[in-house]
Scaffold this active site. Structure first.
Site, mmCIF file in Angstrom:
data_model
loop_
_atom_site.group_PDB
_atom_site.id
_atom_site.type_symbol
_atom_site.label_atom_id
_atom_site.label_comp_id
_atom_site.label_asym_id
_atom_site.label_seq_id
_atom_site.Cartn_x
_atom_site.Cartn_y
_atom_site.Cartn_z
ATOM 1 N N ASP A 154 0.918 -1.301 -0.034
ATOM 2 C CA ASP A 154 0.085 0.086 -0.015
ATOM 3 C C ASP A 154 0.894 1.200 -0.104
ATOM 4 O OD1 ASP A 154 -1.605 1.944 0.569
ATOM 5 O OD2 ASP A 154 -2.185 1.293 2.544
ATOM 6 N N LYS B 228 2.813 11.132 -3.400
ATOM 7 C CA LYS B 228 1.701 10.629 -4.193
ATOM 8 C C LYS B 228 1.102 11.420 -4.881
ATOM 9 C CE LYS B 228 -1.888 6.917 -3.341
ATOM 10 N NZ LYS B 228 -2.371 5.958 -2.424
ATOM 11 N N GLU C 173 -7.307 0.590 -4.402
ATOM 12 C CA GLU C 173 -7.450 0.409 -2.922
ATOM 13 C C GLU C 173 -8.777 -0.219 -2.494
ATOM 14 O OE1 GLU C 173 -6.194 4.474 -1.940
ATOM 15 O OE2 GLU C 173 -3.994 3.992 -2.793
ATOM 16 N N ASP D 93 -12.684 5.532 2.865
ATOM 17 C CA ASP D 93 -11.500 5.544 3.156
ATOM 18 C C ASP D 93 -10.732 7.154 3.466
ATOM 19 O OD1 ASP D 93 -8.712 5.519 3.132
ATOM 20 O OD2 ASP D 93 -8.471 4.329 1.200
#
Ligand code: AMP
Length: 579
Positions: free
Chosen positions: A9, A70, A147, A169
């Site tokens: 992850d 990211k 994800e 999330d």
């Protein structure tokens, strides 16, 4: 055996690496830590830093530290670290390389293959950049999965019936909500929505602002220019936030924070969860709006969703769970550590590619909600027994949660604390499993704060304590078998309901009252009379049967007085027959 494939992850704030061994998913830890902060830095000796150490220097040496790379993946951008330029792929590769090494040290062999997760909304360019980062790190990225798909895999999407899941999330810096359809082991993302700049960091910032305001008020100074003090405040703010996920109050204490006009400034501040929840309310509302946009995108409504999965560390914030419960009417899942869930899903996918057997990730959770009752509202009306959940169903065991309550009347010296199991908003419809009084409270106006703490261990033992916040006066009880007790009681409730359907009096067998002396005497007499039936005339038998019927209906009605006359007459007949 085929090559090991690790699951990664690669998160905005944190990253993790996991593998499947002997059918079990393991998130690999380094020095006891499973979470690697997604920070990369160069220290004063020119050495590369990854993770915690890089994070620690971020506030003091931002020019030498990179965070949240990211967000730049797939862009034609470069970042500058200690005077050198890097592409986002290169910085991500440094994190991936670190994770690869952590895994290699754990398994004791070289690793060259990985499954890496990416957000569902990632474009082709962003996916391509992630792939390149893997290559730079010396990893063959055998698959990239979304994800939410990874999270759904952990929650058993590969087995069982078709269902629709909502994956909520909320991490440190990003929020994503996805609606996924699961059928025959295939997970399909139907829609996804989110905000690339919303997460736990924003919650921290609210607390930081609050602390800055406090220092401005108390000491008349702005500390935003003092980077060392700000670094300490930032850390203290996040810690306070974590405490508030379990406790109603957090104490923020930082001694010798800095000097002002020759005197040291010590920070001492209490933050109540209720005030904190107000600070972050707009953010939570924004996530709920996104939930509805995602549902709309999937052409579904709230009632079409079968399960909610919580992912990301910030979903431990209790009001998020509560808002989702209110909105959907059922408890979201959070039994798999929300920080590790996506990495575990990546490893699950890796094992599936490798043809490895995987056990479901089983953890101990409480199957019921535990809470207390308080003055509140039910259906819009004031109601004294509103159920207030403290430990929610599906919480990982052991679970320890506290809530604050207030006395209701001026001069109230005692409070009765009732503990219930169940989910009904009306506490009286739940099952009371314990009760106690806390007495000798201070003689003060209404609003005296009592903190209630529920502590449920793996064996189902529930320790409950109530504490007067101002004095520390405390009273506690322990309820044994809190989990199985409910099962027994639930069974008896079910039995009562079913018995009711058949017209039998509820609880006849389980809780019958003991016979009174008169009833016991009457039953004995009936038995004796019946034993004589064979030897008596038809006429006497008829009289006896009539009397027995009268006595039996007296017993059934619970009317002892009505027994006296027929019992005396039956006694007379027996006496006459036996003499
Ligand atoms: P993630 O990016 O999923 O690792 O989530 C990291 C975020 O979760 C950070 O903002 C953390 O401060 C936050 N977080 C971790 N644990 C908790 C907790 N117990 N309560 C609230 N936020 C938490």
């Amino acid at each position: 055996m085929s090559d090991i494939i690790i699951g990664i992850d690669l998160g905005t704030t944190n990253s993790e690496v996991a593998i499947v061994e002997n059918g079990k998913v393991t998130v690999i830890s380094e020095a006891g830590k499973k979470i690697l902060p997604s920070f990369v830095g160069i220290d004063d000796k020119g050495e590369i830093l990854v993770g915690e150490t890089a994070r620690n220097q971020y506030l003091i040496y931002p020019e030498r530290t990179i965070k949240s790379i990211k967000r730049l993946m797939g862009q034609d951008a470069q970042v500058v670290m200690a005077g050198h330029h890097y592409t986002p792929q290169e910085i991500s590769a440094i994190i991936l390389k670190r994770l690869k090494t952590i895994a290699e040290q754990y398994v004791g062999q070289a690793i060259s293959k990985a499954v890496i997760t990416v957000p569902a909304y990632f474009s082709d360019a962003q996916r391509q950049a992630t792939h390149e980062a893997g290559q730079i790190a010396g990893l063959d990225v055998v698959r990239m999965i979304n994800e939410p798909t990874a999270a759904a895999l952990v929650y058993g999407a590969s087995q069982g019936e078709a269902k629709r899941m909502l994956v909520y999330d909320l991490g440190g810096g990003t929020f994503d909500v996805s609606v996924v359809n699961v059928q025959d082991g295939v997970v399909e993302v139907l829609s996804s929505h989110g905000d690339n700049h919303l997460g736990g960091d924003d919650f921290d910032q609210q607390i930081i602002n609050h602390i800055q305001d406090h220092i401005r008020e108390q000491h008349g100074m702005d500390i935003s220019e003092h980077s060392k003090a700000m670094a300490r405040i930032t850390r203290a703010a996040e810690n306070a936030k974590l405490v508030l996920s379990d406790e109603p109050y957090a104490q923020i204490e930082e001694e010798y924070l800095l000097e002002h006009e020759g005197a040291p400034i010590h920070l001492t501040l209490e933050l109540a969860r209720s005030d904190y929840e107000e600070m972050i309310d707009d953010y939570i509302n924004a996530t709920m709006d996104a939930v509805h946009i995602a549902l709309k995108g999937a052409k579904l409504t709230v009632s079409d969703i079968d399960e909610i999965i919580l992912v990301g560390g910030s979903t431990r914030t209790p009001c998020i769970r509560e808002r989702l419960l209110d909105e959907f009417g059922f408890e979201p899942h959070g039994e798999v550590d929300p920080d590790l869930c996506v990495a575990m899903g990546a490893a699950t996918q890796a094992a599936m590619i490798n043809g490895q057997q995987i056990d479901t990730v089983l953890v101990d959770v409480t199957p019921y909600t535990y809470g207390t009752s308080a003055m509140g509202y039910l259906d819009g009306e004031p109601y004294p027994y509103q159920f207030v959940p403290v430990i929610h169903k599906n919480s990982v065991l052991p679970a320890r949660k506290s809530e604050a309550f207030m006395t209701f009347q001026d001069g109230q010296r005692e409070v009765r604390v009732s503990i219930y199991q169940g989910e009904d908003p009306d506490a009286l419809n739940n099952i009371e499993i314990g009760e106690f009084m806390i007495e000798d409270l201070r003689d003060v106006p209404a609003g005296n704060i009592i903190t209630l703490t529920l502590d449920l261990d793996l064996n189902g033992m529930l320790h409950v304590s109530a504490r007067e916040k101002a004095t520390g006066l405390e009273k506690s009880i322990t309820i044994n078998n809190a989990i199985s007790r409910f099962e027994t009681e639930a069974l008896s409730h079910a039995k009562q309901r079913i018995d009711g359907l058949f017209g039998q009096k509820a609880g006849d067998e389980t809780f019958s009252k003991p016979d009174s002396a008169a009833v016991a005497e009457a039953r004995k007499l009936i038995k004796k009379a019946e034993s004589l039936f064979e030897t008596v005339s038809a006429e006497d038998k008829e009289d006896m049967v009539d009397l027995i019927e009268t006595i039996a209906s007296g017993i059934e009605d619970g009317d002892d007085n009505a027994l006296q006359e027929p019992v005396a007459r039956l006694n007379d007949i027996i006496y006459y027959l036996e003499s």
